[in-house]
Design an enzyme around this catalytic site. Structure first.
Site, PDB file in Angstrom:
ATOM      1  N   PHE A 175       1.448  -0.310  10.150  1.00 59.96           N
ATOM      2  CA  PHE A 175       0.753  -0.385   8.791  1.00 59.96           C
ATOM      3  C   PHE A 175       0.275   0.791   8.358  1.00 59.96           C
ATOM      4  O   PHE A 175       0.814   1.922   8.809  1.00 59.96           O
ATOM      5  CB  PHE A 175      -0.633  -1.285   9.568  1.00 59.96           C
ATOM      6  CG  PHE A 175      -0.478  -3.078   9.353  1.00 59.96           C
ATOM      7  CD1 PHE A 175       0.764  -3.591   9.476  1.00 59.96           C
ATOM      8  CD2 PHE A 175      -1.703  -3.738   9.620  1.00 59.96           C
ATOM      9  CE1 PHE A 175       0.962  -4.880   9.441  1.00 59.96           C
ATOM     10  CE2 PHE A 175      -1.560  -5.039   9.520  1.00 59.96           C
ATOM     11  CZ  PHE A 175      -0.380  -5.815   9.743  1.00 59.96           C
ATOM     12  N   SER A 176      -0.852   0.588   7.373  1.00 61.93           N
ATOM     13  CA  SER A 176      -1.029   1.807   6.596  1.00 61.93           C
ATOM     14  C   SER A 176      -1.511   2.913   7.375  1.00 61.93           C
ATOM     15  O   SER A 176      -2.095   2.906   8.492  1.00 61.93           O
ATOM     16  CB  SER A 176      -2.053   1.294   5.405  1.00 61.93           C
ATOM     17  OG  SER A 176      -1.430   0.728   4.527  1.00 61.93           O
TER      18      SER A 176
ATOM     19  N   TRP B 282      -4.256  -8.981  -4.142  1.00 59.71           N
ATOM     20  CA  TRP B 282      -3.800  -9.812  -3.219  1.00 59.71           C
ATOM     21  C   TRP B 282      -4.035 -11.431  -3.645  1.00 59.71           C
ATOM     22  O   TRP B 282      -3.471 -12.453  -3.052  1.00 59.71           O
ATOM     23  CB  TRP B 282      -4.623  -9.424  -1.855  1.00 59.71           C
ATOM     24  CG  TRP B 282      -3.932  -8.598  -1.136  1.00 59.71           C
ATOM     25  CD1 TRP B 282      -4.739  -7.415  -0.551  1.00 59.71           C
ATOM     26  CD2 TRP B 282      -2.854  -8.510  -0.487  1.00 59.71           C
ATOM     27  NE1 TRP B 282      -3.795  -6.585   0.012  1.00 59.71           N
ATOM     28  CE2 TRP B 282      -2.638  -7.513   0.221  1.00 59.71           C
ATOM     29  CE3 TRP B 282      -1.803  -9.401  -0.436  1.00 59.71           C
ATOM     30  CZ2 TRP B 282      -1.453  -6.899   0.888  1.00 59.71           C
ATOM     31  CZ3 TRP B 282      -0.607  -9.175   0.510  1.00 59.71           C
ATOM     32  CH2 TRP B 282      -0.440  -7.825   1.130  1.00 59.71           C
TER      33      TRP B 282
ATOM     34  N   TRP C  25       5.110 -10.706   1.840  1.00 58.36           N
ATOM     35  CA  TRP C  25       5.000  -9.645   2.838  1.00 58.36           C
ATOM     36  C   TRP C  25       5.449 -10.204   4.269  1.00 58.36           C
ATOM     37  O   TRP C  25       5.564 -11.252   4.502  1.00 58.36           O
ATOM     38  CB  TRP C  25       3.489  -9.779   3.024  1.00 58.36           C
ATOM     39  CG  TRP C  25       2.679  -8.892   3.949  1.00 58.36           C
ATOM     40  CD1 TRP C  25       2.460  -7.634   3.510  1.00 58.36           C
ATOM     41  CD2 TRP C  25       2.443  -9.189   5.462  1.00 58.36           C
ATOM     42  NE1 TRP C  25       1.558  -7.055   4.693  1.00 58.36           N
ATOM     43  CE2 TRP C  25       1.781  -7.918   5.755  1.00 58.36           C
ATOM     44  CE3 TRP C  25       2.796 -10.017   6.423  1.00 58.36           C
ATOM     45  CZ2 TRP C  25       1.647  -7.919   7.350  1.00 58.36           C
ATOM     46  CZ3 TRP C  25       2.473 -10.015   7.675  1.00 58.36           C
ATOM     47  CH2 TRP C  25       1.700  -8.797   7.963  1.00 58.36           C
TER      48      TRP C  25
ATOM     49  N   ASP D 206       0.669  -1.259  -0.065  1.00 53.74           N
ATOM     50  CA  ASP D 206       0.086  -0.108   0.025  1.00 53.74           C
ATOM     51  C   ASP D 206       0.814   1.205  -0.062  1.00 53.74           C
ATOM     52  O   ASP D 206       1.721   1.416   0.701  1.00 53.74           O
ATOM     53  CB  ASP D 206      -0.891   0.085   1.203  1.00 53.74           C
ATOM     54  CG  ASP D 206      -1.784  -1.344   1.593  1.00 53.74           C
ATOM     55  OD1 ASP D 206      -1.741  -2.091   0.672  1.00 53.74           O
ATOM     56  OD2 ASP D 206      -2.494  -1.150   2.561  1.00 53.74           O
TER      57      ASP D 206
ATOM     58  N   GLU E   5     -10.866  -1.680   3.676  1.00 54.31           N
ATOM     59  CA  GLU E   5      -9.470  -1.412   3.825  1.00 54.31           C
ATOM     60  C   GLU E   5      -9.098   0.019   3.466  1.00 54.31           C
ATOM     61  O   GLU E   5     -10.037   0.307   2.409  1.00 54.31           O
ATOM     62  CB  GLU E   5      -8.314  -2.387   3.325  1.00 54.31           C
ATOM     63  CG  GLU E   5      -8.287  -3.685   4.132  1.00 54.31           C
ATOM     64  CD  GLU E   5      -7.041  -4.585   3.485  1.00 54.31           C
ATOM     65  OE1 GLU E   5      -6.622  -5.195   4.506  1.00 54.31           O
ATOM     66  OE2 GLU E   5      -7.263  -4.786   2.257  1.00 54.31           O
TER      67      GLU E   5
END
Length: 520
Positions: free
Chosen positions: A117-118, A330, A85, A61, A244
Site C-alpha cells: 500500500f501507500s 473513490w 483496484w 495514489d 488517509e
C-alpha cells in the site's frame, strides 16, 4: 494471472529439469519486469496528453515521491492485471521536469507479508540506516503492508503494518528490509500510508501515519526502529470518511520570516463536492506534537473539486514544496469510461503558505515548467469561438467593479454539442465547474454535474488560470487561493473555446489562450 504468478507455478513442475527451468523463469521474470517499461500509444479516447497516467491498467495514489540527482521519482499504487483496484504494487516512473516521464519496471511487488500500500521515500543523506555500500546515498521507502488473507479471515484487525525497502542504485532496484515489519499493528483496522520526513531541529526521522480517525506521529534515529510520539485530529477537522495519505511539511509564510507546519490529510468521503477530498491543518510541530493554529471545527480544503485525492509533496526539494494528486474520486474511480487504463495524476503544483482570508492558507500554482508546453497563443472573444487542439492553458481576469454581468467565464464545446463551463458567480461569490453536459456521466449517479468553491479574497479583480486536457480540467482561482479539479468524458475533445456572460458589459482585463503540446 500475472506473469510473476505463472513463474511461481512453473517452479515446482520443473524441479527435475533445473537448467531449463531456470532459463524459463529468468525469461518470464525479464518479460514481467520490462513489460511496464514499454511505451504505450497514449492515443486512446480520453487519454491525458500532458498529465501522468499509467502505461495500462489500474493506478491510484502517488507514492514515494522523491527528488534525487536531477530526477523526480514517482511511485504509485498499481495493479498490472486489471483496470480496477486489485493486489497493490508500486509502479515507478522518473522525470527531469515532472512533465515528460519515463516508465520504469515495477518497483515493489506483494510478498508473503502482504500487498504494497501507500508510503514515502526519503534520501538517507547521513546514512542513519547504515545501508550505504557504494557511492550512492540510500533511498529508503517506508510503506504499508496489507495482509489480505488476515483481512478476509475477519478474526483480527491488525492486518496493516509498516514495511521498509531500500535502493542503492538511484531507485532502479529495491531490496526489502529483512527485519520487516518495522512497525507492528496493535489491532487497528486502518493503520497506513506512512509519510517520513527528517526533523532537523530534533535530528530525528518523523513518520506521519493515518490511523482510522486520527494521525499518529512516530520517531526514529535509523529508519528501522520507531517509537510512538503522539496523536492528532480525532476531534478536529472533517471526519466524513477514514483519514488517509497524510503529509507534513514545514513552510515559510509568504512575505515573512515566520515558519509554520502544514499537515495534509485526505479523507475517503465527505469532501466539499462529494466523495474523496484533501483537507489541511496549519500549526506548530516540535518533533513530537502537532498543535493546530485554528479551531477544531475549522475545515480548509486543498482543492474543492471532486477529483484531487491522496496528494502529497516530493521529498528532498528544499524549501520548494511540489505537490501531485491522484485525479479521481473513490465514488466512481473504478467505473469511469476508460478501457485499457484507469486514472491520471493532476498537473504538478507548487504550494505556498500565506496569511490571508482570516488565517493561514495554502495556495496552489501550476509549476512553471508547464510554460514549456505552450505553442500557439490566442486572444479570446465573447462573440467568436477559438478553435484549438483541445489541450489548453487559459489566463483570464475580470473587473467586478465595472461589470454588469453576474455570471461569467469560459465554455468548451465540440461538434457533438457537449459543453463544459468554468466560471464565477458574483451573487453567490463562488467559482464553479459545470460538467453536466460535458460528456458521458451515465456510469455513476455519484458523478455529479457541478462543483463549486467559495471565493476567499475580496478584490474587485477575479482571476482564472485554467488547464484543460482531453478528460480533465484544473481551475486556479485568484492566484491559486481556490482550486477546483474535475474529470469529464466527452465523445471527442472539446476544441471550441469561447467566453460567456449572463449580461452585456463584461469587463475583461485579460483573456489569453495557449495551445499546449503533448508530453507523450
Amino acid at each position: 494471472m500475472s506473469l510473476q504468478q505463472k513463474v511461481y507455478l512453473i517452479t515446482p513442475i520443473a524441479q527435475n529439469r533445473h537448467f531449463m527451468s531456470r532459463i524459463i523463469i529468468a525469461l518470464l521474470l525479464f518479460i514481467s519486469s520490462t513489460a511496464v517499461a514499454q511505451k504505450p500509444s497514449y492515443k486512446e479516447q480520453h487519454r491525458p496528453q500532458y498529465h501522468f497516467s499509467p502505461p495500462s491498467k489500474w493506478m491510484n495514489d502517488p507514492n514515494g515521491m522523491v527528488f534525487y540527482k536531477g530526477e523526480y521519482h514517482l511511485f504509485y499504487q498499481y495493479y498490472p492485471d486489471s483496470t480496477v483496484w486489485g493486489p497493490m504494487h508500486w509502479g515507478h516512473a522518473v522525470s527531469k521536469d515532472m512533465l515528460h516521464w519515463q516508465h520504469l519496471p515495477i518497483a515493489l511487488y506483494p510478498d508473503s507479508l502482504g500487498l504494497i500500500f501507500s508510503g514515502s521515500v526519503v534520501v538517507d543523506k547521513n546514512n542513519t540506516s547504515g545501508l550505504k555500500k557504494g557511492a550512492e546515498q540510500p533511498l529508503v521507502a517506508l510503506y504499508t503492508y496489507h495482509d489480505l488473507k488476515k483481512e478476509k479471515a475477519g478474526k483480527e484487525m491488525d492486518f496493516q503494518y509498516q514495511g521498509m525497502a531500500y535502493s542503492l542504485d538511484k531507485g532502479r532496484n529495491w531490496t526489502k528490509y529483512a527485519g520487516n515489519p518495522v512497525i507492528k499493528n496493535n489491532g487497528v483496522k486502518d493503520f497506513r500510508d506512512p509519510k517520513v520526513i527528517w526533523h532537523e531541529a530534533s535530528k530525528h526521522w518523523v513518520m506521519v501515519l493515518a490511523v482510522a480517525d486520527r494521525i499518529d506521529f512516530y520517531r526514529s534515529e535509523n529508519l528501522k526502529e520507531w517509537s510512538f510520539s503522539s496523536s492528532f485530529g480525532k476531534d478536529e477537522g472533517s471526519h466524513g470518511g477514514v483519514w488517509e495519505c497524510p503529509d507534513l511539511v514545514e513552510m515559510t509564510v509568504e512575505g515573512t520570516n515566520n515558519k509554520k507546519w502544514v499537515l495534509i490529510v485526505s479523507i475517503g468521503n465527505g469532501g466539499p463536492n462529494g466523495g474523496s477530498a484533501t483537507q489541511y491543518f496549519t500549526g506548530d510541530f516540535d518533533g513530537r506534537n502537532f498543535v493546530n493554529s485554528n479551531s477544531k471545527e475549522t475545515m480548509h480544503w486543498l482543492d474543492h473539486g471532486p477529483d484531487n485525492y491522496a496528494g502529497v509533496t516530493w521529498s528532498n526539494t528544499g524549501n520548494q514544496k511540489l505537490f501531485l494528486g491522484w485525479m479521481s474520486n473513490w465514488n466512481y474511480a473504478q467505473v469511469v469510461p476508460t478501457r485499457s487504463w484507469r486514472s491520471a495524476m493532476t498537473i504538478p503544483r507548487t504550494l505556498y503558505l500565506k496569511n490571508a482570508a482570516g488565517g493561514y492558507r495554502l495556495y496552489s500554482k501550476p509549476v512553471r515548467n508547464l510554460e514549456t508546453l505552450r505553442q500557439q497563443q490566442h486572444t479570446l472573444s465573447v462573440t467568436k469561438p477559438t478553435l484549438t487542439n483541445g489541450l489548453n492553458e487559459l489566463i483570464l481576469s475580470f473587473d467586478l467593479s465595472r461589470a454588469a454581468a453576474t455570471d461569467f467565464g469560459i465554455s468548451f464545446t465540440n461538434e457533438e454539442n457537449e459543453l463544459l463551463k468554468v466560471g464565477f458567480n458574483k451573487e453567490q461569490n463562488q467559482f464553479y465547474i459545470d460538467r453536466s453536459k460535458a460528456g458521458d456521466n451515465s456510469f455513476s449517479k455519484l458523478f455529479t454535474g457541478s462543483a463549486v468553491a467559495p471565493r476567499l479574497l475580496s478584490s474587485n479583480i477575479v482571476k482564472l488560470h485554467v488547464f484543460i486536457d482531453h478528460s480533465s480540467i484544473e481551475v486556479f482561482g485568484d492566484d491559486g487561493s481556490v482550486v477546483l479539479t474535475s474529470l469529464f468524458f466527452p465523445k471527442q475533445p472539446l476544441k471550441s473555446v469561447q467566453l460567456f456572460s449572463d449580461k452585456e458589459g463584461l469587463s475583461l482585463q485579460q483573456a489569453v489562450l495557449y495551445q499546449l503540446k503533448s508530453t507523450w
